[in-house]
Design an enzyme around this catalytic site. Structure first.
Site, mmCIF file in Angstrom:
data_model
loop_
_atom_site.group_PDB
_atom_site.id
_atom_site.type_symbol
_atom_site.label_atom_id
_atom_site.label_comp_id
_atom_site.label_asym_id
_atom_site.label_seq_id
_atom_site.Cartn_x
_atom_site.Cartn_y
_atom_site.Cartn_z
ATOM 1 N N MET A 1 -16.521 -7.431 2.972
ATOM 2 C CA MET A 1 -15.583 -6.306 2.809
ATOM 3 C C MET A 1 -16.215 -5.112 2.092
ATOM 4 S SD MET A 1 -11.754 -7.678 2.172
ATOM 5 C CE MET A 1 -10.676 -7.971 3.568
ATOM 6 N N ARG B 1 0.825 -1.217 0.000
ATOM 7 C CA ARG B 1 0.000 0.000 0.000
ATOM 8 C C ARG B 1 0.860 1.268 0.000
ATOM 9 N NH1 ARG B 1 -5.386 -0.903 -0.066
ATOM 10 N NH2 ARG B 1 -6.173 -2.802 0.888
ATOM 11 N N THR C 1 -10.090 -4.071 -7.892
ATOM 12 C CA THR C 1 -10.456 -4.125 -6.476
ATOM 13 C C THR C 1 -11.712 -4.964 -6.311
ATOM 14 O OG1 THR C 1 -11.413 -2.944 -4.590
ATOM 15 C CG2 THR C 1 -11.519 -1.793 -6.650
ATOM 16 N N ARG D 1 -25.215 -14.837 15.838
ATOM 17 C CA ARG D 1 -23.808 -15.209 15.628
ATOM 18 C C ARG D 1 -23.235 -14.307 14.531
ATOM 19 N NH1 ARG D 1 -24.558 -17.627 19.661
ATOM 20 N NH2 ARG D 1 -24.112 -19.820 20.114
ATOM 21 N N GLY E 1 -6.690 4.247 -4.642
ATOM 22 C CA GLY E 1 -5.435 4.848 -4.177
ATOM 23 C C GLY E 1 -4.372 4.818 -5.263
ATOM 24 N N TYR F 1 -10.422 -11.888 4.557
ATOM 25 C CA TYR F 1 -9.523 -12.023 3.405
ATOM 26 C C TYR F 1 -9.824 -13.230 2.524
ATOM 27 C CZ TYR F 1 -7.372 -8.177 5.646
ATOM 28 O OH TYR F 1 -7.188 -6.943 6.190
ATOM 29 N N VAL F 2 -10.692 -14.109 3.008
ATOM 30 C CA VAL F 2 -11.130 -15.227 2.156
ATOM 31 C C VAL F 2 -11.693 -14.665 0.845
ATOM 32 C CG1 VAL F 2 -12.996 -16.938 1.993
ATOM 33 C CG2 VAL F 2 -11.588 -16.817 4.045
ATOM 34 N N GLN F 3 -12.289 -13.473 0.945
ATOM 35 C CA GLN F 3 -12.913 -12.860 -0.233
ATOM 36 C C GLN F 3 -11.892 -12.420 -1.279
ATOM 37 O OE1 GLN F 3 -16.417 -10.175 1.487
ATOM 38 N NE2 GLN F 3 -14.736 -10.403 2.924
ATOM 39 N N ASP G 1 -13.818 -4.290 -4.272
ATOM 40 C CA ASP G 1 -14.872 -3.351 -3.852
ATOM 41 C C ASP G 1 -15.684 -2.797 -5.031
ATOM 42 O OD1 ASP G 1 -13.851 -3.721 -1.357
ATOM 43 O OD2 ASP G 1 -12.882 -1.767 -1.198
HETATM 44 O O1 F6P Z 1 -9.910 -2.292 -1.002
HETATM 45 C C1 F6P Z 1 -10.063 -3.652 -0.921
HETATM 46 C C2 F6P Z 1 -10.201 -4.102 0.502
HETATM 47 O O2 F6P Z 1 -10.229 -5.499 0.452
HETATM 48 C C3 F6P Z 1 -11.407 -3.551 1.260
HETATM 49 O O3 F6P Z 1 -12.613 -4.151 0.947
HETATM 50 C C4 F6P Z 1 -10.973 -3.796 2.680
HETATM 51 O O4 F6P Z 1 -11.709 -2.979 3.543
HETATM 52 C C5 F6P Z 1 -9.533 -3.434 2.623
HETATM 53 O O5 F6P Z 1 -9.111 -3.708 1.306
HETATM 54 C C6 F6P Z 1 -8.644 -4.173 3.577
HETATM 55 O O6 F6P Z 1 -7.355 -3.657 3.445
HETATM 56 P P1 F6P Z 1 -5.990 -4.320 3.924
HETATM 57 O O7 F6P Z 1 -5.594 -5.333 2.902
HETATM 58 O O8 F6P Z 1 -5.019 -3.186 3.952
HETATM 59 O O9 F6P Z 1 -6.248 -4.913 5.259
#
Ligand code: F6P
Length: 375
Positions: A179, A76, A135, A293, A114, A299-301, A137
């Site tokens: 996410m 990043r 991304t 629950r 970014g 991060y699986v996503q 997102d």
């Molecule tokens: O921008 C992609 C993303 O996976 C977002 O959905 C999530 O909030 C963020 O990155 C998590 O960031 P990092 O990998 O820095 O923990």
């Protein structure tokens, strides 16, 4: 004889499925189709600063189409704010110098919002930069789609499917955190595809009592379980108001002291937001008397093999990028428009975010099938 073009390529920001397919798309087009040279930089913009070069040839580009993550590694790091030996430096000039030293004619940057901003900064510093939108997102401006999104959508949908059977068996509420801090595309898409009963996204502030009411209505007709798909950045109405006030303070701040105070105010709110999903589940349990629950997909996503849709998109964008480089078109992002691609000036992309409009057809579809959006 014309000089062989030499192109650099890097991946920056969070990884996402389809990055290798895009590297392959750009690489094979540049190398095999146009006879250019292509060199990879490891770990995002840091790779140019610290000379982490990787020569890309036919063999490095082979067999990566289906591989998750990025063979180049990512970070990043931003060109103008890079931590070197524990201190933050503006490394823009070093990047410009190294670009020249490595004999580059262009630099391809694969990344999200970014990265588009960083790329514009480098373009303004005189480099030939071209970007691709990536991304999970799906929130990069001026493109229909970003690669990574389709795969993450499949993963999150599959998770909701699986959560259904266990929520049903135990008569529970399961709150699934998906996410997306600022944009709700993934949560909304997966929530609709997986048939979540409640979908909460950052663009629509929620009222926890309205959610509880919707869950109770289900219980009354004998459906004693509910799936709540909540985006990381979804907020209760009162929190959204506090955020808006803090954002306005930041916008208006003139003096250093005011700016510092506004930043602190936002940081405090952000810290309070951590754990929001757990809090929401607890509130719903109290209000509905159904056991709750939480499942945080995390991060699986972002992991694993890219879906066919992402491989196709990444290859399309990557190969179009090769064409544009051949035509000396730089300072643009290669956007997806329907089944075509389009170069969009970086000025029109950088610093912007594509969020879910409240009147978007996906929002309407969710409401029409009876999904509670918390408002
Ligand atoms: O921008 C992609 C993303 O996976 C977002 O959905 C999530 O909030 C963020 O990155 C998590 O960031 P990092 O990998 O820095 O923990």
């Amino acid at each position: 004889m014309a000089k062989t073009k030499r192109i650099g390529i890097l991946t920056a920001g969070g990884d996402s499925p389809g990055l290798n397919a895009a590297i392959r798309g750009v690489g094979k087009t540049a190398l095999g189709f146009y006879g250019m040279e292509i060199v990879g930089f490891r770990d995002g913009f840091r790779g140019i600063v610290e000379d982490r070069r990787l020569k890309l040839d036919k063999s490095t580009l082979a067999g990566i189409l289906t591989v998750g993550g990025t063979i180049l590694g990512t970070s990043r790091d931003k060109p103008h704010r890079m931590t070197i030996d524990g201190r933050v430096h503006d490394m823009t000039n070093v990047i410009v110098k190294n670009y020249e030293r490595y004999g580059l004619d262009g630099l391809v940057c694969l990344g999200g919002g970014g990265t588009q901003k960083s790329a514009l900064r480098l373009a303004q510093a005189g480099l030939n930069v071209i970007t691709l939108p990536k991304t999970i997102d799906n929130d990069v401006a001026m493109t229909d789609l970003t690669f990574g999104f389709a795969t993450a959508l499949d993963i999150a949908t599959d998770a909701i499917d699986r959560l259904h059977s266990t929520a049903h068996s135990h008569h529970r509420i399961i709150v699934a955190e998906i996410m997306g801090h600022r944009a709700g595309w993934l949560t909304l898409g997966a929530g609709i595809s997986g048939g979540a009963d409640v979908i909460l996204i950052p663009e629509i502030a929620y009222d926890v009592h309205k959610i509880a009411e919707a869950i109770r209505r289900r219980s009354k007709v004998g459906t004693n379980f509910s799936i709540v798909a909540v985006a990381e950045g979804a907020m209760a109405k009162e929190d959204a108001r506090a955020y808006a006030v803090a954002e306005a303070h930041k916008e208006r701040a003139k003096s250093q002291r005011e700016k510092h105070e506004a930043k602190l105010e936002l940081a405090t709110l952000e810290a309070r937001h951590n754990g929001n999903t757990m809090r929401l589940a607890k509130q719903l349990e109290e209000l509905t008397h159904l056991e709750s629950r939480v499942t945080i997909l995390g991060y699986v996503q972002r992991g694993g093999i890219p879906s066919a849709a992402d491989r196709l998109l990444a290859t399309r964008l990557g190969s179009a990028c090769g064409d544009l480089i051949n035509d000396n078109v730089f300072g643009v992002m290669v956007a997806s428009r329907g089944d075509r691609t389009e170069p969009v000036p970086l000025e029109r992309v950088a610093g912007k975010r594509k969020t879910v409009p409240p009147d978007h057809p996906w929002v309407a579809a969710a409401r029409h099938v009876g999904t509670c959006l918390g408002d």
